[in-house]
Design a protein around this motif. Sequence first.
Motif, PDB file in Angstrom:
ATOM      1  N   GLN A   9      -7.441   9.818  -6.259  1.00  0.00           N
ATOM      2  CA  GLN A   9      -6.710   8.680  -5.712  1.00  0.00           C
ATOM      3  C   GLN A   9      -6.617   8.734  -4.190  1.00  0.00           C
ATOM      4  O   GLN A   9      -5.543   8.587  -3.610  1.00  0.00           O
TER       5      GLN A   9
ATOM      6  N   PRO B 267      -7.671   6.832  -1.046  1.00  0.00           N
ATOM      7  CA  PRO B 267      -8.261   5.620  -0.471  1.00  0.00           C
ATOM      8  C   PRO B 267      -9.174   5.889   0.726  1.00  0.00           C
ATOM      9  O   PRO B 267     -10.206   5.236   0.869  1.00  0.00           O
TER      10      PRO B 267
ATOM     11  N   ASN C 117      -4.493  12.660   1.458  1.00  0.00           N
ATOM     12  CA  ASN C 117      -3.324  12.082   0.784  1.00  0.00           C
ATOM     13  C   ASN C 117      -2.021  12.717   1.250  1.00  0.00           C
ATOM     14  O   ASN C 117      -1.046  12.017   1.523  1.00  0.00           O
TER      15      ASN C 117
ATOM     16  N   GLU D  12      -1.156  11.622   4.624  1.00  0.00           N
ATOM     17  CA  GLU D  12      -1.232  10.166   4.751  1.00  0.00           C
ATOM     18  C   GLU D  12      -2.078   9.745   5.945  1.00  0.00           C
ATOM     19  O   GLU D  12      -1.672   8.928   6.784  1.00  0.00           O
TER      20      GLU D  12
ATOM     21  N   ALA E 297      -6.731  -0.599   1.626  1.00  0.00           N
ATOM     22  CA  ALA E 297      -7.035   0.386   0.586  1.00  0.00           C
ATOM     23  C   ALA E 297      -7.637  -0.327  -0.621  1.00  0.00           C
ATOM     24  O   ALA E 297      -7.184  -1.400  -1.015  1.00  0.00           O
TER      25      ALA E 297
ATOM     26  N   PHE F  62      -7.498   0.687  -3.625  1.00  0.00           N
ATOM     27  CA  PHE F  62      -6.606   0.881  -4.766  1.00  0.00           C
ATOM     28  C   PHE F  62      -5.288   1.405  -4.248  1.00  0.00           C
ATOM     29  O   PHE F  62      -5.181   1.807  -3.094  1.00  0.00           O
ATOM     30  N   ALA F  63      -4.276   1.390  -5.101  1.00  0.00           N
ATOM     31  CA  ALA F  63      -2.930   1.795  -4.690  1.00  0.00           C
ATOM     32  C   ALA F  63      -2.913   3.240  -4.221  1.00  0.00           C
ATOM     33  O   ALA F  63      -3.565   4.105  -4.810  1.00  0.00           O
ATOM     34  N   LEU F  64      -2.173   3.489  -3.172  1.00  0.00           N
ATOM     35  CA  LEU F  64      -1.985   4.844  -2.675  1.00  0.00           C
ATOM     36  C   LEU F  64      -1.170   5.639  -3.680  1.00  0.00           C
ATOM     37  O   LEU F  64      -0.349   5.072  -4.414  1.00  0.00           O
TER      38      LEU F  64
ATOM     39  N   GLN G 221       1.517   7.498  -3.519  1.00  0.00           N
ATOM     40  CA  GLN G 221       2.970   7.330  -3.452  1.00  0.00           C
ATOM     41  C   GLN G 221       3.388   5.960  -3.950  1.00  0.00           C
ATOM     42  O   GLN G 221       4.498   5.773  -4.377  1.00  0.00           O
ATOM     43  N   GLU G 222       2.486   4.992  -3.930  1.00  0.00           N
ATOM     44  CA  GLU G 222       2.790   3.681  -4.465  1.00  0.00           C
ATOM     45  C   GLU G 222       2.602   3.634  -5.976  1.00  0.00           C
ATOM     46  O   GLU G 222       2.949   2.676  -6.619  1.00  0.00           O
ATOM     47  N   SER G 223       2.038   4.693  -6.548  1.00  0.00           N
ATOM     48  CA  SER G 223       1.756   4.738  -7.973  1.00  0.00           C
ATOM     49  C   SER G 223       2.795   5.538  -8.741  1.00  0.00           C
ATOM     50  O   SER G 223       2.551   5.939  -9.859  1.00  0.00           O
TER      51      SER G 223
END
Length: 190
Positions: free
Chosen positions: A78, A80, A167, A170, A179, A181-183, A185-187
Amino acid sequence: MSRISFPTPETMTVEQRAVYDKVVSGPRGKIEGPLRAALHNAELADRWQALGALLRYNTTLTPRLSEIAILVTGRACQSPFEWFAHRRESEKIGIEQDVLEALLAQTEPPFRSQDEMLIYRYALELNQHKSVSDKTYAQALERFGERTVVELTALVGYYTMVAMTLNAHEIPLPAGVAAAFALPQESGLV
């Protein structure tokens, strides 16, 4: 925005500047991504860039096969930034859009060769299960040989480290890039 600062050529120590100069004069041509963070420890950054250059540019894997393994890893982790950087490289070397879109969607891509499918499965299993099944390992060994299987495993491990660094700190995408796809921390990470 990054969680840490990045040394700039004006603020670097002599040791940091030596690593910086080595990287920008090599095949990368610039410092972006995780090396920006690694420069906080010049020795770490120097060893990191050397291992990365070896695994990216000097293995028995073709650039196409390497990029497939890197994209599988960047997506599985994950990351981005890793996905962005290596999708860009994959497009430059002609990896088809339908393959890239399937990798992004985490579905099996319509590869044009058995070698690509085998690299994909090896990298996918290693990322998902932290090992590779006997069947996939035996197939990779038979097709590519011991040296290439060792290099492939190291490549996936190296790009896992890259993704985790990107990641955790950041490290931002370039300005104007969204991005894919979702980062993490957003998941749902707390």
